[in-house]
Write an enzyme that holds these catalytic residues in place. Structure first.
Site, mmCIF file in Angstrom:
data_model
loop_
_atom_site.group_PDB
_atom_site.id
_atom_site.type_symbol
_atom_site.label_atom_id
_atom_site.label_comp_id
_atom_site.label_asym_id
_atom_site.label_seq_id
_atom_site.Cartn_x
_atom_site.Cartn_y
_atom_site.Cartn_z
ATOM 1 N N MET A 181 -8.412 -7.243 9.565
ATOM 2 C CA MET A 181 -7.623 -6.140 10.103
ATOM 3 C C MET A 181 -6.152 -6.213 9.711
ATOM 4 O O MET A 181 -5.371 -5.341 10.089
ATOM 5 C CB MET A 181 -7.738 -6.115 11.631
ATOM 6 N N LYS A 182 -5.755 -7.229 8.956
ATOM 7 C CA LYS A 182 -4.347 -7.430 8.682
ATOM 8 C C LYS A 182 -3.884 -6.667 7.431
ATOM 9 O O LYS A 182 -4.672 -6.021 6.748
ATOM 10 C CB LYS A 182 -4.051 -8.918 8.543
ATOM 11 N N VAL A 183 -2.591 -6.786 7.145
ATOM 12 C CA VAL A 183 -1.996 -6.053 6.021
ATOM 13 C C VAL A 183 -2.540 -6.565 4.693
ATOM 14 O O VAL A 183 -2.857 -5.796 3.787
ATOM 15 C CB VAL A 183 -0.463 -6.165 6.070
#
Length: 386
Positions: A181-183
């Protein structure tokens, strides 16, 4: 469904995985070391101080373990943090002490932290909410004055900076998350940075069973009895591997394009929602601050916020609030604590979809849906922060 988060992976990442398969070396090895070196260059710190681990949560646990905390020691952290931070404190026998935050930025100020300090405080954990560095310069200065270890939870801020200096490099320890879910993503994974060289070397051992040196193939080059063990203290196995590091190296190269698109989406939300009565948008960044733009959040009256989330979900738009206040969690034993700004924000804040896979049309769709719900609920006045 228009998702809140969505990883951006494709042909380059697949090619990197294929090359790793061809090399027949999937575990901790040369690609892991190369990824650590590239990330260290990205945040401008020495490569030997950076360790690729299997999650940002593992980084938090290692950070607290490296401090040798005792029962009764306290660690101050904002209530609006990810649950892993408080769990890491408790796992070491210490006590998490929650501080308040600015109700608009959702970042703690140095004054918020000072109000939570006691003679038993040993460390401070700061989360950069949504990728905004917040009051990190003043907090770092104050922690140095008081002799407190500063841990930066930089999971949201892999590309954030203040006056050109990377978030994560202001304190004594920092960690980043690369989960799905991160950048930037590696599937699961994280990075930990430790400023002190001895603490960094020790943490590298703790991340791999506590071994002072490898006992396998690599060590055969320097010892005739490479299978023998040297374990100064026990550890766990939370290291990263070459398969996920190969993905991470590609993601790190693509990071500038990810952040540019996130910035464009935030600007489009600002234009579309800036004139909606009853709605507050994220405050502007201070001069010299650069954000990774991990979250885009709006704030509206409590009686509207939950309906807004529900109505958007029915329209195929997923939203949420991150992070739920930890001082309200019974397991952490702080329900009686009064943190008015955290409570105010938790009742009024909603994070909207934000990832580079969104088209301009998707953003217009989300903004139009938000505007319609808020206007239909007759929210004429924006909430006023306490």
């Amino acid at each position: 469904m228009i998702n809140l988060f969505q990883p951006q992976v494709g042909a380059e990442e697949l090619a990197a995985v294929a090359e790793t398969f061809d090399d027949k070396w999937l575990g901790h090895g040369p690609r892991t070391r190369a990824f650590e070196a590239a990330f260290a260059e990205h945040i401008e710190v020495p490569a030997e101080h950076v360790i690729f681990v299997n999650s940002g949560t593992s980084g938090l646990f290692l950070a607290l373990e490296s401090m040798d905390l005792q029962e009764g020691d306290e660690v101050v952290l904002p209530s609006l943090s990810f649950v892993a931070a408080a769990n890491a404190v408790l796992s070491c026998g210490a006590r998490p002490v929650f501080c308040d935050v600015d109700p608009r930025t959702l970042n703690p100020t140095v004054e918020d932290i000072e109000q939570a300090l006691t003679p038993r405080t040993k460390a401070v954990i700061v989360l950069h909410y949504g990728g905004s560095p917040g009051d990190i310069v003043r907090i770092a200065d104050r922690c140095r004055e008081l002799g407190l270890t500063l841990i930066e939870d930089a999971a949201c801020s892999v590309a954030s900076r203040v006056d050109g200096r990377a978030a994560g490099s202001f304190g004594d320890i920092a960690m980043w998350s690369f989960d799905a879910m991160k950048v930037m993503v590696t599937g699961d994974g994280g990075m930990i940075y430790l400023k002190d060289p001895q603490r960094a070397a020790r943490t590298r051992r703790l991340a791999y069973h506590g071994l002072a040196q490898p006992s396998g193939f690599g060590y055969a080059q320097v010892s005739s009895r490479w299978w023998e063990l040297d374990i100064p203290e026990p550890g766990r196995r939370v290291i990263g591997n070459d398969l996920t590091a190969a993905i991470g190296a590609v993601q790190l190269r693509r990071l500038p394009e990810f952040v540019r698109r996130r910035q464009e989406i935030c600007a489009l939300y600002d234009r579309e929602l800036g004139e909606v009565p009853g709605l507050l948008l994220p405050p502007a960044l201070p001069e010299g601050h650069e954000s990774t733009h991990y979250f885009y959040w709006v704030q509206t009256a409590p009686e509207i916020r939950d309906d807004l989330a529900g109505d958007l979900y029915k329209q195929g738009i997923y939203t949420t609030f991150r992070y739920a206040p930890l001082h309200k969690v019974p397991a952490f034993g702080s329900q009686a604590l009064q943190l008015p700004h955290s409570d105010w924000a938790a009742e009024r804040t909603l994070c909207l979809p934000l990832h580079p896979g969104l088209s301009d049309g998707d953003v217009h769709t989300v903004a139009a849906a938000v505007r319609k719900v808020v206007e239909n609920r007759h929210a004429t006045d924006a909430p006023v922060a306490p």
